[in-house]
Write an enzyme that holds these catalytic residues in place. Structure first.
Site, PDB file in Angstrom:
ATOM      1  N   CYS A 116       0.819  -1.224   0.000  1.00 33.02           N
ATOM      2  CA  CYS A 116       0.000   0.000   0.000  1.00 33.02           C
ATOM      3  C   CYS A 116       0.850   1.270   0.000  1.00 33.02           C
ATOM      4  CB  CYS A 116      -0.939   0.010   1.200  1.00 33.02           C
ATOM      5  SG  CYS A 116      -2.014  -1.426   1.241  1.00 33.02           S
ATOM      6  N   HIS A 256      -3.273   7.079   2.968  1.00 28.35           N
ATOM      7  CA  HIS A 256      -3.709   5.810   2.381  1.00 28.35           C
ATOM      8  C   HIS A 256      -5.090   5.480   2.947  1.00 28.35           C
ATOM      9  CE1 HIS A 256      -4.135   1.765   1.223  1.00 28.35           C
ATOM     10  NE2 HIS A 256      -3.808   1.240   2.381  1.00 28.35           N
ATOM     11  N   ASN A 286     -10.314   0.008   0.107  1.00 28.37           N
ATOM     12  CA  ASN A 286      -8.857   0.098   0.120  1.00 28.37           C
ATOM     13  C   ASN A 286      -8.312  -0.422  -1.214  1.00 28.37           C
ATOM     14  OD1 ASN A 286      -6.124  -0.377   0.501  1.00 28.37           O
ATOM     15  ND2 ASN A 286      -6.363  -1.293   2.531  1.00 28.37           N
TER      16      ASN A 286
END
Ligand code: UT7
Length: 332
Positions: A116, A256, A286
């Site tokens: 990520c 994020h 996500n």
């Protein structure tokens, strides 16, 4: 570190697949509720790439849009970096396929994997190529097709992830603008809390997985949560300080997009108003490395970013990795 040139973002782009998978859709797949998912994560829906379509198609769309917005032609790119943990192929790399797909005949190309945190790591590398004069224009793409590595029987993970791509074209900007500072880091000792095996699996990883679940993402959510809660605010503080900025003066923080509670936690620790923390989590879930560049492109489209604004991008993820970038915005 002295550098010859300042590097900044000249154009952004993104792509999200059409198909939406809502929390109510998930109620029919696993034992869960819209209420649980929204309360614990902030997510209402996520986008899913249609069967048979490639991650490459998303990467190319985002890349083309970023090029168009930057006014840079594909043949002027010196380097393409793609951040991904879900490439269509390990070789050719996604970046080589993007290079072919957009006709960037003069560009070198490689992929990076920082989960990520991939977009932040890629920006960090791109900046250094530009700063030392090794490249004039760099295309960074972050693309993920997490729906293909999701365990659709595991309610602890399948409600979290989505698909999409984001991109940025970087080039030289005026001294004192663009990327002001960046930091990247990792704690490999905690690697086992978020895993996606390729060609070998450790005994420890096999032991925590359900029988036969060898090709899917596995995560100890609360361990990742604890790491994220600490590292997000620490990284924002450190990178701001490095850039000579005060956290309270930042115009925007682009974190994020993993969990609304992680964002709220960072907001409390940093003591900044929530409306300065950008979020699209509710609609996208996500998307790993693609989450920050998708947010950036959305903010550009909405006209939220003004030339001269100060931004911090901040991420954490598998590895475990973390990173942050402080930017003085240069796009009009
Ligand atoms: O991009 C980086 C990757 N990952 C992350 O950032 C994830 C970070 N972690 C998180 O966001 C959170 O830990 C989760 C959202 C994954 C989980 O939230 P939590 O508050 O930590 O829940 P939990 O795992 O402690 O589970 C609490 C309960 C459990 O039931 P019991 O054992 O208390 O009876 C779970 O089985 O909630 C249950 N549960 C669910 N219930 C309904 C877990 N998932 C679900 C679900 N629907 N989807």
């Amino acid at each position: 570190m002295s550098s010859l040139y300042a590097a900044g973002i000249l154009g952004t782009g993104s792509f999200l697949p059409e198909k939406r998978l809502t929390n109510h859709d998930l109620e029919k797949i696993v034992e869960t509720t819209d209420e649980w998912i929204h309360q614990r994560t902030g997510i209402r829906e996520r986008r899913i790439l249609e069967e048979g379509a490639s991650a490459l198609s998303m990467a190319k769309s985002a890349a083309k849009k970023a090029l168009e917005r930057s006014g840079i032609t594909a043949d002027a790119l010196d380097l393409i970096i793609v951040a991904t943990v879900t490439p269509d192929y390990l070789t050719p790399s996604m970046s080589c396929s993007v290079q072919a797909g957009i006709g960037a005949v003069n560009a070198a190309a490689f992929d990076i994997n920082a989960a990520c945190t991939g977009f932040i790591y890629a920006l960090n590398v791109a900046q250094q190529y530009i700063a030392n004069g090794a490249a004039r224009h760099v295309l960074v793409v972050a693309v993920e097709c997490l729906s293909r590595v999701t365990d659709w029987q595991d309610r602890k993970t399948c409600v979290l992830f989505g698909d999409g791509a984001g991109a940025a074209v970087l080039g030289r900007v005026e001294e004192g603008t663009g990327i002001l500072a960046s930091l990247v880091g990792a704690d490999g000792t905690q690697g086992g809390v978020l895993t996606l095996p390729a060609f070998h699996m450790t005994d420890a990883d096999r032991a925590v997985r359900s029988e036969g679940k060898t090709q899917v993402l596995w995560m100890d959510g609360s361990e990742v949560f604890a790491f994220a809660a600490r590292i997000m605010s620490d990284s924002v503080r450190k990178v701001s300080e490095k850039a000579g900025l005060l956290v309270e003066d930042l115009n925007w923080i682009f974190p994020h997009q993993a969990n609304m509670r992680i964002l709220q936690n960072a907001q409390k620790r940093l003591k900044v108003p929530m409306d300065r923390i950008y979020s699209n989590l509710e609609q996208t879930g996500n998307i790993s490395s693609a989450s920050i560049p998708v947010c950036l492109d959305e903010a550009v489209e909405k006209g939220l970013l003004k030339k001269g604004d100060t931004l911090v991008l901040v991420a954490f993820g598998g590895g475990l990795t973390y990173g942050a970038t402080a930017i003085r915005w240069t796009m009009d």
